[in-house]
Scaffold this motif. Structure first.
Motif, PDB file in Angstrom:
ATOM      1  N   THR A 162      33.484  25.145  -4.963  1.00  0.00           N
ATOM      2  CA  THR A 162      34.544  24.415  -4.285  1.00  0.00           C
ATOM      3  C   THR A 162      34.547  24.740  -2.792  1.00  0.00           C
ATOM      4  O   THR A 162      34.691  23.842  -1.953  1.00  0.00           O
ATOM      5  CB  THR A 162      35.910  24.750  -4.905  1.00  0.00           C
ATOM      6  OG1 THR A 162      35.871  24.435  -6.299  1.00  0.00           O
ATOM      7  CG2 THR A 162      37.028  23.986  -4.221  1.00  0.00           C
ATOM      8  N   LEU A 163      34.388  25.997  -2.451  1.00  0.00           N
ATOM      9  CA  LEU A 163      34.320  26.396  -1.050  1.00  0.00           C
ATOM     10  C   LEU A 163      33.134  25.735  -0.353  1.00  0.00           C
ATOM     11  O   LEU A 163      33.255  25.225   0.760  1.00  0.00           O
ATOM     12  CB  LEU A 163      34.225  27.915  -0.945  1.00  0.00           C
ATOM     13  CG  LEU A 163      34.114  28.487   0.456  1.00  0.00           C
ATOM     14  CD1 LEU A 163      35.350  28.174   1.286  1.00  0.00           C
ATOM     15  CD2 LEU A 163      33.879  29.984   0.365  1.00  0.00           C
ATOM     16  N   TRP A 164      31.992  25.729  -0.994  1.00  0.00           N
ATOM     17  CA  TRP A 164      30.788  25.115  -0.425  1.00  0.00           C
ATOM     18  C   TRP A 164      30.985  23.613  -0.208  1.00  0.00           C
ATOM     19  O   TRP A 164      30.677  23.092   0.869  1.00  0.00           O
ATOM     20  CB  TRP A 164      29.603  25.384  -1.350  1.00  0.00           C
ATOM     21  CG  TRP A 164      28.351  24.719  -0.942  1.00  0.00           C
ATOM     22  CD1 TRP A 164      27.621  24.931   0.198  1.00  0.00           C
ATOM     23  CD2 TRP A 164      27.649  23.712  -1.672  1.00  0.00           C
ATOM     24  NE1 TRP A 164      26.521  24.124   0.199  1.00  0.00           N
ATOM     25  CE2 TRP A 164      26.506  23.365  -0.924  1.00  0.00           C
ATOM     26  CE3 TRP A 164      27.884  23.078  -2.888  1.00  0.00           C
ATOM     27  CZ2 TRP A 164      25.602  22.411  -1.357  1.00  0.00           C
ATOM     28  CZ3 TRP A 164      26.968  22.137  -3.311  1.00  0.00           C
ATOM     29  CH2 TRP A 164      25.850  21.806  -2.554  1.00  0.00           C
ATOM     30  N   MET A 165      31.529  22.918  -1.211  1.00  0.00           N
ATOM     31  CA  MET A 165      31.747  21.473  -1.078  1.00  0.00           C
ATOM     32  C   MET A 165      32.783  21.184   0.018  1.00  0.00           C
ATOM     33  O   MET A 165      32.612  20.247   0.796  1.00  0.00           O
ATOM     34  CB  MET A 165      32.204  20.880  -2.411  1.00  0.00           C
ATOM     35  CG  MET A 165      31.138  20.929  -3.475  1.00  0.00           C
ATOM     36  SD  MET A 165      29.660  20.017  -3.015  1.00  0.00           S
ATOM     37  CE  MET A 165      30.294  18.364  -3.137  1.00  0.00           C
ATOM     38  N   SER A 166      33.829  21.976   0.090  1.00  0.00           N
ATOM     39  CA  SER A 166      34.848  21.785   1.124  1.00  0.00           C
ATOM     40  C   SER A 166      34.266  22.001   2.514  1.00  0.00           C
ATOM     41  O   SER A 166      34.539  21.233   3.441  1.00  0.00           O
ATOM     42  CB  SER A 166      36.011  22.751   0.909  1.00  0.00           C
ATOM     43  OG  SER A 166      36.595  22.546  -0.337  1.00  0.00           O
ATOM     44  N   THR A 167      33.483  23.037   2.650  1.00  0.00           N
ATOM     45  CA  THR A 167      32.850  23.318   3.942  1.00  0.00           C
ATOM     46  C   THR A 167      31.937  22.173   4.358  1.00  0.00           C
ATOM     47  O   THR A 167      31.971  21.734   5.510  1.00  0.00           O
ATOM     48  CB  THR A 167      32.055  24.638   3.869  1.00  0.00           C
ATOM     49  OG1 THR A 167      32.931  25.694   3.488  1.00  0.00           O
ATOM     50  CG2 THR A 167      31.415  24.951   5.211  1.00  0.00           C
ATOM     51  N   CYS A 168      31.148  21.680   3.432  1.00  0.00           N
ATOM     52  CA  CYS A 168      30.260  20.549   3.742  1.00  0.00           C
ATOM     53  C   CYS A 168      31.064  19.329   4.158  1.00  0.00           C
ATOM     54  O   CYS A 168      30.723  18.647   5.133  1.00  0.00           O
ATOM     55  CB  CYS A 168      29.395  20.204   2.538  1.00  0.00           C
ATOM     56  SG  CYS A 168      28.160  21.447   2.146  1.00  0.00           S
ATOM     57  N   PHE A 169      32.135  19.051   3.464  1.00  0.00           N
ATOM     58  CA  PHE A 169      32.963  17.898   3.779  1.00  0.00           C
ATOM     59  C   PHE A 169      33.596  18.037   5.160  1.00  0.00           C
ATOM     60  O   PHE A 169      33.533  17.134   5.989  1.00  0.00           O
ATOM     61  CB  PHE A 169      34.038  17.712   2.709  1.00  0.00           C
ATOM     62  CG  PHE A 169      35.011  16.617   3.034  1.00  0.00           C
ATOM     63  CD1 PHE A 169      34.646  15.284   2.895  1.00  0.00           C
ATOM     64  CD2 PHE A 169      36.284  16.918   3.482  1.00  0.00           C
ATOM     65  CE1 PHE A 169      35.538  14.270   3.203  1.00  0.00           C
ATOM     66  CE2 PHE A 169      37.171  15.908   3.800  1.00  0.00           C
ATOM     67  CZ  PHE A 169      36.801  14.586   3.664  1.00  0.00           C
ATOM     68  N   TYR A 170      34.206  19.188   5.419  1.00  0.00           N
ATOM     69  CA  TYR A 170      34.904  19.374   6.689  1.00  0.00           C
ATOM     70  C   TYR A 170      33.945  19.475   7.870  1.00  0.00           C
ATOM     71  O   TYR A 170      34.255  19.035   8.969  1.00  0.00           O
ATOM     72  CB  TYR A 170      35.837  20.585   6.639  1.00  0.00           C
ATOM     73  CG  TYR A 170      37.031  20.319   5.771  1.00  0.00           C
ATOM     74  CD1 TYR A 170      37.922  19.305   6.090  1.00  0.00           C
ATOM     75  CD2 TYR A 170      37.258  21.055   4.610  1.00  0.00           C
ATOM     76  CE1 TYR A 170      39.018  19.022   5.281  1.00  0.00           C
ATOM     77  CE2 TYR A 170      38.365  20.795   3.804  1.00  0.00           C
ATOM     78  CZ  TYR A 170      39.221  19.782   4.151  1.00  0.00           C
ATOM     79  OH  TYR A 170      40.296  19.506   3.352  1.00  0.00           O
ATOM     80  N   MET A 171      32.785  20.027   7.673  1.00  0.00           N
ATOM     81  CA  MET A 171      31.792  20.082   8.754  1.00  0.00           C
ATOM     82  C   MET A 171      31.276  18.678   9.071  1.00  0.00           C
ATOM     83  O   MET A 171      30.980  18.364  10.218  1.00  0.00           O
ATOM     84  CB  MET A 171      30.644  21.002   8.388  1.00  0.00           C
ATOM     85  CG  MET A 171      31.047  22.474   8.309  1.00  0.00           C
ATOM     86  SD  MET A 171      31.652  23.133   9.871  1.00  0.00           S
ATOM     87  CE  MET A 171      30.159  23.158  10.800  1.00  0.00           C
TER      88      MET A 171
END
Length: 54
Positions: A42-51
């Protein structure tokens, strides 16, 4: 031994692409580590989305 059916969404026949990987946390990750794997994913997907939106 039965062949495992992947849970990829169906794609139109004219597309010649396939999903890159299959991930099933319940089947592939030992029970004590499943919560950690979900959180990191979830952290990885969120980071990818926000970046991407930044």
């Amino acid at each position: 031994v039965s062949e495992r059916v992947n849970n990829f969404p169906p794609l139109p026949q004219f597309l010649r692409i396939k999903p890159c990987f299959y991930q099933n946390i319940e089947e592939e990750i030992p029970t004590p580590h499943q919560q950690l794997v979900r959180r990191v994913y979830t952290l990885w997907m969120s980071t990818c989305f926000y970046m991407h939106t930044y």
